[in-house]
Design a protein around this motif. Structure first.
Motif, PDB file in Angstrom:
ATOM      1  N   HIS A 223       0.728  -1.241  -0.026  1.00 43.54           N
ATOM      2  CA  HIS A 223       0.126  -0.114   0.081  1.00 43.54           C
ATOM      3  C   HIS A 223       0.954   1.197  -0.059  1.00 43.54           C
ATOM      4  O   HIS A 223       0.250   2.475  -0.380  1.00 43.54           O
ATOM      5  N   LEU A 224       2.120   1.113   0.460  1.00 43.57           N
ATOM      6  CA  LEU A 224       3.124   2.520   0.448  1.00 43.57           C
ATOM      7  C   LEU A 224       3.670   2.522  -0.920  1.00 43.57           C
ATOM      8  O   LEU A 224       4.559   3.683  -1.071  1.00 43.57           O
ATOM      9  N   LEU A 225       3.415   1.717  -2.182  1.00 43.45           N
ATOM     10  CA  LEU A 225       4.202   1.841  -3.357  1.00 43.45           C
ATOM     11  C   LEU A 225       3.792   3.277  -3.996  1.00 43.45           C
ATOM     12  O   LEU A 225       4.389   3.908  -4.486  1.00 43.45           O
ATOM     13  N   LEU A 226       2.360   3.672  -3.957  1.00 45.95           N
ATOM     14  CA  LEU A 226       1.837   4.865  -4.355  1.00 45.95           C
ATOM     15  C   LEU A 226       1.767   6.148  -3.358  1.00 45.95           C
ATOM     16  O   LEU A 226       1.042   7.023  -3.485  1.00 45.95           O
ATOM     17  N   LYS A 227       2.145   5.685  -2.063  1.00 37.62           N
ATOM     18  CA  LYS A 227       2.117   6.632  -1.080  1.00 37.62           C
ATOM     19  C   LYS A 227       3.748   7.175  -0.450  1.00 37.62           C
ATOM     20  O   LYS A 227       4.624   6.173  -0.555  1.00 37.62           O
ATOM     21  N   PHE A 228       4.006   8.154  -0.137  1.00 32.01           N
ATOM     22  CA  PHE A 228       5.332   8.671  -0.042  1.00 32.01           C
ATOM     23  C   PHE A 228       5.219   9.645   1.552  1.00 32.01           C
ATOM     24  O   PHE A 228       5.131  10.750   1.376  1.00 32.01           O
ATOM     25  N   PRO A 229       5.457   8.671   2.406  1.00 29.04           N
ATOM     26  CA  PRO A 229       5.317   9.338   3.717  1.00 29.04           C
ATOM     27  C   PRO A 229       6.330  10.199   3.897  1.00 29.04           C
ATOM     28  O   PRO A 229       7.569  10.001   3.363  1.00 29.04           O
ATOM     29  N   LYS A 230       6.216  11.309   4.529  1.00 26.13           N
ATOM     30  CA  LYS A 230       7.262  12.400   4.541  1.00 26.13           C
ATOM     31  C   LYS A 230       8.358  12.113   5.157  1.00 26.13           C
ATOM     32  O   LYS A 230       9.566  12.563   4.647  1.00 26.13           O
ATOM     33  N   ILE A 231       8.453  11.367   6.265  1.00 25.99           N
ATOM     34  CA  ILE A 231       9.727  11.013   6.968  1.00 25.99           C
ATOM     35  C   ILE A 231      10.551  10.393   6.323  1.00 25.99           C
ATOM     36  O   ILE A 231      11.689  10.346   6.388  1.00 25.99           O
ATOM     37  N   HIS A 232       9.930   9.159   5.635  1.00 28.31           N
ATOM     38  CA  HIS A 232      10.710   8.324   4.800  1.00 28.31           C
ATOM     39  C   HIS A 232      11.496   8.799   3.431  1.00 28.31           C
ATOM     40  O   HIS A 232      12.601   8.967   3.101  1.00 28.31           O
ATOM     41  N   MET A 233      10.591   9.936   2.875  1.00 29.18           N
ATOM     42  CA  MET A 233      10.964  10.411   1.625  1.00 29.18           C
ATOM     43  C   MET A 233      12.102  11.571   2.165  1.00 29.18           C
ATOM     44  O   MET A 233      13.068  11.906   1.288  1.00 29.18           O
ATOM     45  N   LYS A 234      11.961  12.114   2.992  1.00 26.69           N
ATOM     46  CA  LYS A 234      12.798  13.129   3.731  1.00 26.69           C
ATOM     47  C   LYS A 234      14.343  12.493   3.899  1.00 26.69           C
ATOM     48  O   LYS A 234      15.293  13.158   3.203  1.00 26.69           O
ATOM     49  N   ASN A 235      14.092  11.368   4.425  1.00 28.96           N
ATOM     50  CA  ASN A 235      15.561  10.611   4.867  1.00 28.96           C
ATOM     51  C   ASN A 235      16.135  10.073   3.509  1.00 28.96           C
ATOM     52  O   ASN A 235      17.179  10.148   3.302  1.00 28.96           O
ATOM     53  N   VAL A 438      34.225  12.902  11.704  1.00 25.75           N
ATOM     54  CA  VAL A 438      33.003  13.855  11.563  1.00 25.75           C
ATOM     55  C   VAL A 438      31.712  13.163  11.677  1.00 25.75           C
ATOM     56  O   VAL A 438      30.491  13.475  11.910  1.00 25.75           O
ATOM     57  N   TRP A 439      31.812  12.156  10.842  1.00 26.39           N
ATOM     58  CA  TRP A 439      30.668  11.375  10.498  1.00 26.39           C
ATOM     59  C   TRP A 439      29.965  10.614  11.515  1.00 26.39           C
ATOM     60  O   TRP A 439      28.780  10.041  11.462  1.00 26.39           O
ATOM     61  N   VAL A 440      30.583  10.469  12.534  1.00 25.90           N
ATOM     62  CA  VAL A 440      30.207   9.884  13.735  1.00 25.90           C
ATOM     63  C   VAL A 440      28.628  10.362  14.285  1.00 25.90           C
ATOM     64  O   VAL A 440      27.786   9.791  14.924  1.00 25.90           O
ATOM     65  N   LYS A 441      28.433  11.509  14.124  1.00 24.34           N
ATOM     66  CA  LYS A 441      27.552  12.307  14.591  1.00 24.34           C
ATOM     67  C   LYS A 441      26.092  12.218  13.661  1.00 24.34           C
ATOM     68  O   LYS A 441      25.052  12.749  14.090  1.00 24.34           O
ATOM     69  N   ASN A 442      26.432  11.815  12.398  1.00 25.27           N
ATOM     70  CA  ASN A 442      25.400  11.558  11.508  1.00 25.27           C
ATOM     71  C   ASN A 442      24.619  10.214  11.593  1.00 25.27           C
ATOM     72  O   ASN A 442      25.269   9.285  11.569  1.00 25.27           O
ATOM     73  N   SER A 443      23.391  10.091  11.381  1.00 27.08           N
ATOM     74  CA  SER A 443      22.465   9.147  11.497  1.00 27.08           C
ATOM     75  C   SER A 443      21.012   9.020  10.948  1.00 27.08           C
ATOM     76  O   SER A 443      20.618  10.205  11.270  1.00 27.08           O
ATOM     77  N   PHE A 444      20.467   8.463  10.038  1.00 22.28           N
ATOM     78  CA  PHE A 444      19.298   8.527   9.378  1.00 22.28           C
ATOM     79  C   PHE A 444      18.214   7.430  10.059  1.00 22.28           C
ATOM     80  O   PHE A 444      17.125   7.339   9.541  1.00 22.28           O
ATOM     81  N   VAL A 445      18.457   6.925  11.067  1.00 24.16           N
ATOM     82  CA  VAL A 445      17.634   5.693  11.864  1.00 24.16           C
ATOM     83  C   VAL A 445      16.624   6.362  12.162  1.00 24.16           C
ATOM     84  O   VAL A 445      16.514   7.352  13.030  1.00 24.16           O
ATOM     85  N   THR A 446      15.234   5.934  11.989  1.00 26.21           N
ATOM     86  CA  THR A 446      14.061   6.900  12.288  1.00 26.21           C
ATOM     87  C   THR A 446      13.262   5.642  13.392  1.00 26.21           C
ATOM     88  O   THR A 446      13.624   4.737  13.884  1.00 26.21           O
ATOM     89  N   SER A 447      12.005   6.149  13.851  1.00 27.87           N
ATOM     90  CA  SER A 447      11.200   5.276  14.763  1.00 27.87           C
ATOM     91  C   SER A 447      10.830   4.029  14.135  1.00 27.87           C
ATOM     92  O   SER A 447      10.846   4.078  12.887  1.00 27.87           O
ATOM     93  N   GLU A 448      10.285   3.216  14.864  1.00 28.10           N
ATOM     94  CA  GLU A 448       9.883   1.811  14.471  1.00 28.10           C
ATOM     95  C   GLU A 448       8.724   1.959  13.363  1.00 28.10           C
ATOM     96  O   GLU A 448       8.824   1.028  12.395  1.00 28.10           O
ATOM     97  N   SER A 449       8.060   2.940  13.479  1.00 29.48           N
ATOM     98  CA  SER A 449       6.888   2.963  12.089  1.00 29.48           C
ATOM     99  C   SER A 449       6.612   4.411  12.037  1.00 29.48           C
ATOM    100  O   SER A 449       6.549   5.095  12.845  1.00 29.48           O
ATOM    101  N   ALA A 450       6.298   4.660  10.539  1.00 29.40           N
ATOM    102  CA  ALA A 450       6.005   5.978  10.326  1.00 29.40           C
ATOM    103  C   ALA A 450       4.526   6.364  10.307  1.00 29.40           C
ATOM    104  O   ALA A 450       3.650   5.289  10.530  1.00 29.40           O
TER     105      ALA A 450
END
Length: 450
Positions: A223-235, A438-450
């Motif tokens: 069902h997410l193939l044609l939906k683009f949740p903001k959090i995932h698209m942003k990351n 410098v890269w140590v402070k970067n991460s794109f891991v999000t919450s368990e579910s959008a």
């Protein structure tokens, strides 16, 4: 019901199937070149220029695929299983939609794009046929790339390898049928090669979809193939757009340099195509190592294992430099024989031999960029490689290519020297960035579910 990841997540276990997969991708391109070289050297040059444009299209697909691979690896490392599945679905839908738009654009603007390349008039028709057919179906490649990134990030690198084996076999069979015309089949030349490429990719996509549903654990969120949740698209875009910027800059600079080479004539264009086809077999070691390293570091970053990630990159870099240097020396030693596989033209063989000799210096420098940049991306540090890449590719590679190759009359040798300067400058800058942590402070891991 599939497994979430492979138990044996070592560099070797991940890398050898990627190596075979990339090798077969390259063989697919070389099969086109080698089989077409029996048909016409001009056809080789025409397809070479068309593929330069198509490589730019592939880069556009890569910006979502790159974000996909990194985000899924990071989330799996952090045990965010549901989020990883959501990212897989969103990225596939987004890249397929984007692929359809770019395919239509190539169909509409194929001839203007080729004229921008200043292609010799005698090559225009064949180059256009190839670009229209392969470019018109490039959305298929967008889907294959995305599914490949998803499946590899889950650790199933062998699955993607098997798909590539099948596509390669189908492509070679199709080339043989349309170039040599056995059993009364019409000889279609460039058109036949293009049709063969497209058909093999469509069948490959069908297999990739089957594997995707088999390997993603539990249910794939269709069902997410044609939906683009903001959090995932942003990351996805947060990683993908800067990564694409670097790739676009590289391919854009290569197009400008190909324009310079076109000034030197069809023979120079053909020499470049043959030499680069051989060089691909050298740097594929580094490409495979870099992609396996990216998966591992993505998982490590998700699990906050920063010291392990730091050491993993440096070990992978040493291995890539050793492999690429050894491969370049071996290829240079047999350069005349290898060039002779493609052509009997003594001038092309001579020039190609000089380029392959310079490759001994070029390829270790390229290893820095392939391994360390992928490691930086996996850690979420995506902007620095873009800024430095644009500066070096255009300020060094393009500028020196014109000065040495055209202005001072060194031809292709001058252009290869420019490539060397660019790869080493960028590579050393990337290594400095990695060691700065410098890269140590970067991460794109999000919450368990959008």
């Amino acid at each position: 019901m599939g497994k979430t990841a492979k138990k044996n997540m070592t560099l070797f276990a991940l890398t050898w199937p990627i190596f075979i997969e990339i090798l077969l991708h390259m063989l697919m391109g070389n099969a086109d070149t080698l089989m077409l070289s029996q048909y016409s050297d001009d056809s080789v040059a025409a397809v070479g220029v068309s593929n330069q444009i198509l490589s730019l299209v592939i880069v556009m697909f890569g910006f979502i695929a790159t974000g996909t691979a990194i985000l899924i690896a990071q989330n799996l490392g952090a045990k965010q299983i549901q989020t990883a599945k959501e990212i897989a679905a969103v990225s596939l839908g987004a890249n397929l939609s984007f692929g359809l738009l770019l395919s239509i654009a190539v169909l509409i603007f194929s001839k203007p794009l080729l004229r921008i390349m200043d292609l010799p008039e005698e090559l225009l028709d064949e180059a256009n046929i190839y670009l229209v057919i392969v470019g018109g179906f490039s959305f298929v490649q967008a889907a294959i790339m995305t599914i490949g990134a998803i499946v590899r990030s889950y650790g199933f690198t062998k699955d993607v390898m098997y798909i590539t084996i099948g596509m390669n076999i189908l492509n070679v069979i199709g080339n043989y049928l349309f170039i040599f015309g056995p059993f009364g089949i019409p000889i279609l030349g460039v058109e036949g090669v293009a049709i063969s490429t497209v058909v093999s990719r469509i069948i490959g996509l069908i297999a990739a979809v089957i594997i995707l549903f088999k390997r993603i654990p539990d249910s794939f969120p269709i069902h997410l193939l044609l939906k683009f949740p903001k959090i995932h698209m942003k990351n996805l875009l947060g990683i993908g757009i800067p990564s694409a910027g670097e790739h676009l800059s590289y391919n854009g600079s290569q197009i400008v340099i190909t324009y310079f080479i076109a000034i030197l004539g069809t023979e120079a264009l053909t020499s470049k195509v043959y030499a680069q086809n051989i060089m691909m077999f050298i740097f594929l070691f580094s490409v495979a190592i870099s992609q396996g390293t990216q998966i591992l570091i993505g998982h490590m970053i998700g699990a906050k294992q920063y010291e392990e990630a730091y050491k993993r990159c440096l070990r992978s870099l040493k291995l890539a430099i050793l492999m690429s240097f050894s491969g370049a020396v071996a290829v240079s030693f047999f350069s005349d024989s290898l060039m002779g596989v493609f052509t009997a033209n003594s001038e092309i063989i001579k020039v190609g031999g000089s380029l392959l000799l310079l490759t001994i210096i070029l390829e270790p420098g390229r290893s820095f960029n392939l391994v360390v940049i992928n490691a930086l991306r996996a850690a979420g540090d995506v902007k620095f490689p873009v800024y430095m890449g644009i500066l070096s590719m255009w300020g060094v590679s393009v500028t020196l290519s014109y000065l040495l190759g055209i202005y001072f009359g060194l031809g292709l040798v001058g252009i290869w020297i420019a490539f060397i300067a660019d790869e080493w400058l960028r590579g050393l800058l990337m290594l400095w960035r990695w060691k700065s942590r410098v890269w140590v402070k970067n991460s794109f891991v999000t919450s368990e579910s959008a």
